[in-house]
Design an enzyme around this catalytic site. Structure first.
Site, PDB file in Angstrom:
ATOM      1  N   LYS A  65      12.782 -14.691 -11.368  1.00  0.00           N
ATOM      2  CA  LYS A  65      12.523 -13.568 -12.283  1.00  0.00           C
ATOM      3  C   LYS A  65      11.517 -13.995 -13.339  1.00  0.00           C
ATOM      4  O   LYS A  65      10.574 -13.272 -13.647  1.00  0.00           O
ATOM      5  CB  LYS A  65      13.811 -13.083 -12.976  1.00  0.00           C
ATOM      6  CG  LYS A  65      14.767 -12.294 -12.145  1.00  0.00           C
ATOM      7  CD  LYS A  65      14.308 -10.903 -11.753  1.00  0.00           C
ATOM      8  CE  LYS A  65      13.538 -10.873 -10.473  1.00  0.00           C
ATOM      9  NZ  LYS A  65      14.196 -10.836  -9.219  1.00  0.00           N
ATOM     10  N   ARG A  73       4.881   0.136  -6.579  1.00  0.00           N
ATOM     11  CA  ARG A  73       4.937  -0.746  -5.410  1.00  0.00           C
ATOM     12  C   ARG A  73       3.972  -1.920  -5.527  1.00  0.00           C
ATOM     13  O   ARG A  73       4.076  -2.876  -4.771  1.00  0.00           O
ATOM     14  CB  ARG A  73       4.601   0.053  -4.147  1.00  0.00           C
ATOM     15  CG  ARG A  73       5.591   1.171  -3.885  1.00  0.00           C
ATOM     16  CD  ARG A  73       5.069   2.104  -2.831  1.00  0.00           C
ATOM     17  NE  ARG A  73       4.932   1.412  -1.571  1.00  0.00           N
ATOM     18  CZ  ARG A  73       5.884   1.332  -0.662  1.00  0.00           C
ATOM     19  NH1 ARG A  73       7.039   1.914  -0.879  1.00  0.00           N
ATOM     20  NH2 ARG A  73       5.696   0.692   0.466  1.00  0.00           N
ATOM     21  N   CYS A  91       0.825  -1.208   0.000  1.00  0.00           N
ATOM     22  CA  CYS A  91       0.000   0.000   0.000  1.00  0.00           C
ATOM     23  C   CYS A  91       0.857   1.255   0.000  1.00  0.00           C
ATOM     24  O   CYS A  91       2.005   1.228   0.410  1.00  0.00           O
ATOM     25  CB  CYS A  91      -0.869   0.017   1.243  1.00  0.00           C
ATOM     26  SG  CYS A  91      -1.866  -1.445   1.429  1.00  0.00           S
ATOM     27  N   TRP A 107      -3.028  -2.649  -1.490  1.00  0.00           N
ATOM     28  CA  TRP A 107      -2.709  -4.022  -1.858  1.00  0.00           C
ATOM     29  C   TRP A 107      -3.462  -4.882  -0.837  1.00  0.00           C
ATOM     30  O   TRP A 107      -3.146  -4.866   0.352  1.00  0.00           O
ATOM     31  CB  TRP A 107      -1.194  -4.249  -1.775  1.00  0.00           C
ATOM     32  CG  TRP A 107      -0.716  -5.566  -2.314  1.00  0.00           C
ATOM     33  CD1 TRP A 107      -0.417  -5.858  -3.613  1.00  0.00           C
ATOM     34  CD2 TRP A 107      -0.446  -6.751  -1.559  1.00  0.00           C
ATOM     35  NE1 TRP A 107       0.021  -7.151  -3.710  1.00  0.00           N
ATOM     36  CE2 TRP A 107       0.014  -7.727  -2.475  1.00  0.00           C
ATOM     37  CE3 TRP A 107      -0.544  -7.093  -0.212  1.00  0.00           C
ATOM     38  CZ2 TRP A 107       0.370  -9.021  -2.076  1.00  0.00           C
ATOM     39  CZ3 TRP A 107      -0.191  -8.375   0.188  1.00  0.00           C
ATOM     40  CH2 TRP A 107       0.260  -9.318  -0.755  1.00  0.00           C
ATOM     41  N   LYS A 166       6.079  -4.147  -4.272  1.00  0.00           N
ATOM     42  CA  LYS A 166       7.519  -3.856  -4.234  1.00  0.00           C
ATOM     43  C   LYS A 166       8.072  -4.022  -2.832  1.00  0.00           C
ATOM     44  O   LYS A 166       9.182  -4.495  -2.650  1.00  0.00           O
ATOM     45  CB  LYS A 166       7.765  -2.436  -4.746  1.00  0.00           C
ATOM     46  CG  LYS A 166       9.242  -2.057  -4.858  1.00  0.00           C
ATOM     47  CD  LYS A 166       9.917  -2.833  -5.965  1.00  0.00           C
ATOM     48  CE  LYS A 166      11.403  -2.600  -6.040  1.00  0.00           C
ATOM     49  NZ  LYS A 166      12.097  -3.698  -6.739  1.00  0.00           N
ATOM     50  N   GLU A 204      17.321 -17.533  -8.670  1.00  0.00           N
ATOM     51  CA  GLU A 204      16.961 -16.151  -8.991  1.00  0.00           C
ATOM     52  C   GLU A 204      16.480 -16.034 -10.451  1.00  0.00           C
ATOM     53  O   GLU A 204      15.524 -15.318 -10.732  1.00  0.00           O
ATOM     54  CB  GLU A 204      18.162 -15.236  -8.715  1.00  0.00           C
ATOM     55  CG  GLU A 204      17.970 -13.765  -9.051  1.00  0.00           C
ATOM     56  CD  GLU A 204      16.814 -13.087  -8.326  1.00  0.00           C
ATOM     57  OE1 GLU A 204      16.239 -13.668  -7.399  1.00  0.00           O
ATOM     58  OE2 GLU A 204      16.463 -11.966  -8.740  1.00  0.00           O
ATOM     59  N   HIS A 258      17.016 -37.078  -8.771  1.00  0.00           N
ATOM     60  CA  HIS A 258      16.344 -37.590  -7.572  1.00  0.00           C
ATOM     61  C   HIS A 258      14.863 -37.227  -7.563  1.00  0.00           C
ATOM     62  O   HIS A 258      14.266 -37.087  -6.490  1.00  0.00           O
ATOM     63  CB  HIS A 258      17.049 -37.060  -6.315  1.00  0.00           C
ATOM     64  CG  HIS A 258      18.471 -37.523  -6.219  1.00  0.00           C
ATOM     65  ND1 HIS A 258      18.818 -38.816  -5.911  1.00  0.00           N
ATOM     66  CD2 HIS A 258      19.631 -36.867  -6.470  1.00  0.00           C
ATOM     67  CE1 HIS A 258      20.131 -38.944  -5.937  1.00  0.00           C
ATOM     68  NE2 HIS A 258      20.649 -37.767  -6.283  1.00  0.00           N
ATOM     69  N   ASN A 276      -1.674   2.176   5.996  1.00  0.00           N
ATOM     70  CA  ASN A 276      -0.797   1.073   5.555  1.00  0.00           C
ATOM     71  C   ASN A 276      -0.533   0.186   6.760  1.00  0.00           C
ATOM     72  O   ASN A 276      -0.358   0.710   7.863  1.00  0.00           O
ATOM     73  CB  ASN A 276       0.564   1.609   5.090  1.00  0.00           C
ATOM     74  CG  ASN A 276       0.506   2.237   3.728  1.00  0.00           C
ATOM     75  OD1 ASN A 276      -0.545   2.292   3.112  1.00  0.00           O
ATOM     76  ND2 ASN A 276       1.645   2.721   3.260  1.00  0.00           N
ATOM     77  N   GLY A 277      -0.447  -1.117   6.554  1.00  0.00           N
ATOM     78  CA  GLY A 277      -0.144  -2.018   7.671  1.00  0.00           C
ATOM     79  C   GLY A 277      -1.336  -2.904   7.980  1.00  0.00           C
ATOM     80  O   GLY A 277      -2.279  -2.997   7.179  1.00  0.00           O
ATOM     81  N   GLU A 327       7.935 -14.522 -11.866  1.00  0.00           N
ATOM     82  CA  GLU A 327       7.330 -13.268 -11.395  1.00  0.00           C
ATOM     83  C   GLU A 327       6.697 -12.453 -12.509  1.00  0.00           C
ATOM     84  O   GLU A 327       5.623 -11.903 -12.333  1.00  0.00           O
ATOM     85  CB  GLU A 327       8.432 -12.362 -10.808  1.00  0.00           C
ATOM     86  CG  GLU A 327       8.753 -12.559  -9.380  1.00  0.00           C
ATOM     87  CD  GLU A 327       9.806 -11.565  -8.936  1.00  0.00           C
ATOM     88  OE1 GLU A 327      10.919 -11.563  -9.496  1.00  0.00           O
ATOM     89  OE2 GLU A 327       9.503 -10.780  -8.041  1.00  0.00           O
TER      90      GLU A 327
HETATM   91  C1  F6R Z   1      11.623 -10.302  -6.450  1.00  0.00           C
HETATM   92  C2  F6R Z   1      11.505  -9.404  -5.336  1.00  0.00           C
HETATM   93  C3  F6R Z   1      11.088  -9.964  -4.032  1.00  0.00           C
HETATM   94  C4  F6R Z   1      11.849  -9.260  -2.903  1.00  0.00           C
HETATM   95  C5  F6R Z   1      11.317  -9.704  -1.541  1.00  0.00           C
HETATM   96  C6  F6R Z   1      12.095  -9.080  -0.418  1.00  0.00           C
HETATM   97  O1  F6R Z   1      11.971  -9.640  -7.616  1.00  0.00           O
HETATM   98  O2  F6R Z   1      11.741  -8.227  -5.457  1.00  0.00           O
HETATM   99  O3  F6R Z   1      11.268 -11.330  -3.975  1.00  0.00           O
HETATM  100  O4  F6R Z   1      13.200  -9.575  -3.026  1.00  0.00           O
HETATM  101  O5  F6R Z   1       9.970  -9.335  -1.424  1.00  0.00           O
HETATM  102  O6  F6R Z   1      12.063  -7.687  -0.476  1.00  0.00           O
HETATM  103  P1  F6R Z   1      13.177  -6.807   0.164  1.00  0.00           P
HETATM  104  O7  F6R Z   1      14.452  -7.091  -0.539  1.00  0.00           O
HETATM  105  O8  F6R Z   1      12.710  -5.399  -0.031  1.00  0.00           O
HETATM  106  O9  F6R Z   1      13.248  -7.194   1.605  1.00  0.00           O
END
Ligand code: F6R
Length: 611
Positions: free
Chosen positions: A488, A27, A2, A77, A606, A484, A507, A103-104, A491
């Protein structure tokens, strides 16, 4: 997650609110709304879906709404209640005089709601936030003072909140407060801004004050008063925000993600700058305050992080163990906080987070801090809640990252781990890093070479974009690269992608292989090269469609692999920092080819500020 924007001053609030929300869009959110005070009436405008839906509603009544010079705005969100217009913020009370954005998560909202309903409050949403609106209205009825009403209401709240409140009867006043969720006040000439994050207000002012937990700020166009939860007046710590509005521009790239991938050579240079001065000099990490003798006595390191940051942490484990000989555990923060963890004063706990606001990681480091561990935070936001928990800080200097899928911040975290691992090893008296330091210095040029050949990756992306599933395999230090790369891809393209250690393939996962399954082998020269090659043969024998990501020039690979993505030769120990770049591009081009919303993938936020 949010986002909050607030404004009070002399300009039409609506433009500033919508502009601020636009700059928080990255975000991730699923509905939006604003509240303004037009001719003495609080009015709410809300819409589900993209911010444009709200803009369309607001623009249809623009000449009316722009009379208001006070307002609050929100992108939501969903956590409690579906992403509908009714659940979108702002929320109000029975009489509609209060408007509130939040927010929260209010953890005791069920009990509060029950109590408020018994007192006659009628709820119109399923959110936890609406309880706060009714609670503030109830307290206002008792006190006729908005700040006091907010102060008394927050005393009854459990959980996390950043709140921004206006009331119809208190014209020209905006009250904001926070606990465990970020909030700052931007300071202009005869005007104030409130935001949950800097991008919302940076184009208006660089002068700002961050609120600490339980502080309440009362704003009028020409005054700002800060109090604590016991009504004591506090002095205000005004600072200059180290941000440039240009960071929020795509600079000609189609998406922020593509721009951020291209920024990585400079990100590496930035991270190294001032820390790696010359290859024959020790690494300097001024913000690491851990006493050198204590560092030598460390018996254990625990690293907590989530998502992409967790993958950077896994590389950190590999190199710290290798360079320093200290045992390192890496754990998702969301697991760490729900078990008995064994830490003491000889344990270093490292929290890794791009945003510095990830709720699970904040809780994990706080938990470790209570047990007496030194807390080191690796973050892109030295102004974040997590950074404020730090005993030592490693700021990663990636610059603001707008695309939800992390790319350049991952690169910055990974490079920061190399610096940290070498720094710790040098403090312990290990001094054979000249070659690796040289490799770090020339890494940006190698990344530039990969970027210069991005068309090859684009071609490969097109070829495999119809795949329903994807497997990434690697071994050793590049296993996190496989994870990773897969993260990517899933996502932003929603293709089911999984990273495996290549040795694990037989396995179980090998059962999934057939002619429809692409298997991408991360085949970087070094001690596990031959092993991965054998694992790739095994996959090929099950008819999988083989892709190689390699720094090898071996022509024989052409027989085994349908597509080969080549990168410049690199020391195996540093290879994760190079190998991830083509995987970011591959994910990007597949998603772009499939027409996905690359910068704001569905369901993602984000910064994940709820546990
Ligand atoms: C993936 C991504 C998320 C963040 C995760 C942790 O592209 O951005 O997996 O890495 O939500 O977020 P931070 O790094 O802000 O603690």
């Amino acid at each position: 997650m949010c986002g909050i924007v607030g404004y009070i001053g002399a300009q039409p609030a609506v433009d500033i609110l919508l502009d601020g929300l636009t700059n928080l869009e990255y975000r991730g959110y699923d509905s939006a709304g604003i509240a303004v005070n037009v001719d003495g009436q609080v009015e709410l405008y809300k819409a589900e879906g993209k911010l444009q839906n709200l803009k369309d509603i607001v623009n249809a009544k623009k000449s009316h709404i722009e009379k208001s010079t006070i307002g609050i705005g929100h992108i939501r969100w969903a956590t409690h209640g579906a992403p509908t217009t009714a659940n979108a913020h702002p929320h109000s009370c029975n009489c509609g005089r209060v408007a509130i954005v939040h927010n929260g998560i209010i953890e005791n909202y069920k009990e509060l709601r029950e109590k408020l309903e018994k007192q006659g409050c009628t709820f119109r949403s399923q959110t936890d936030t609406e309880t706060v609106a009714h609670l503030v209205a109830t307290k206002f009825a008792q006190t006729n003072d908005l700040t006091e009403a907010v102060r008394l209401a927050t005393k009854e709240l459990e959980g996390a909140y950043a709140l921004c409140v206006i009331h119809q009867d208190v014209k020209n006043t905006l009250v904001a407060t926070r606990r465990n969720a970020p909030l700052l006040v931007g300071i202009g000439e005869g005007e104030y801004y409130v935001a949950s994050d800097v991008p919302a207000i940076i184009s208006y002012t660089k002068k700002a004050m961050y609120l600490d937990d339980n502080q309440i700020v009362t704003l009028t166009p020409d005054s700002m008063k800060l109090i604590d939860s016991e009504n004591n007046v506090l002095s205000q710590k005004i600072e200059t925000l180290p941000w440039e509005p240009v960071a929020l521009s795509k600079m000609g790239y189609k998406h922020f993600m593509l721009k951020e991938i291209h920024e990585q050579p400079d990100v590496v240079r930035n991270v190294l700058s001032g820390k790696l001065k010359a290859i024959d000099e020790p690494i300097k990490l001024n913000e690491v305050t851990l006493d050198k003798d204590k560092l030598k006595d460390l018996n254990r390191i625990q690293i907590v992080a989530c998502g992409t940051s967790l993958h950077a942490a896994m590389i950190g484990k590999y190199i710290i163990e290798d360079f320093c000989g200290i045992a390192v555990d890496v754990e998702p923060s969301s697991e760490y906080i729900y078990r008995k963890t064994i830490t003491d004063k000889n344990t270093l706990v490292i929290g890794v987070s791009q945003s510095g606001e990830t709720a699970d990681t904040i809780t994990a480091v706080r938990q470790a801090k209570k047990q007496g561990s030194h807390i080191l935070i690796v973050t892109n936001r030295p102004d974040s809640t997590m950074a404020r928990e730090a005993d030592s800080l490693v700021p990663v200097n990636a610059g603001i990252e707008v695309s939800v899928a992390a790319t350049k911040s991952y690169m910055a975290q990974v490079i920061s781990f190399y610096l940290l691992a070498i720094y710790m090893a040098e403090v312990k008296g290990v001094n054979n890093f000249t070659e690796l330091k040289h490799e770090l210095v020339v890494l940006p040029q190698k990344i530039e070479k990969v970027l210069a050949h991005k068309e090859d990756i684009q071609t490969c992306a097109k070829k495999f974009s119809s795949a329903k599933d994807f497997i990434f395999i690697a071994r050793g230090i590049n296993f996190p690269t496989a994870l990773e790369g897969a993260l990517k891809l899933k996502e932003i393209s929603y293709i089911n992608a999984t990273g495996y250690t290549a040795g694990e393939l037989k396995h179980g996962p090998i059962a999934m292989l057939d002619e429809s399954m692409p298997v991408l082998s991360i085949l970087m020269s070094g001690k596990v090269y031959d092993k991965i090659l054998s694992n790739s043969e095994e996959a090929k024998a099950r008819n999988a469609r083989m892709i190689a990501l390699t720094d090898s020039t071996d022509e024989k690979l052409n027989d085994l692999f349908e597509s080969i993505i080549r990168v410049p030769e690199i020391d195996e120990l540093l290879s994760p920092a190079l190998a991830i770049v083509p995987l970011q591009l591959l994910a990007y081009y597949i998603a772009e080819f499939l027409g996905k919303d690359v910068d704001q993938p569905r369901n993602l936020a984000k910064s994940v500020t709820v546990e």
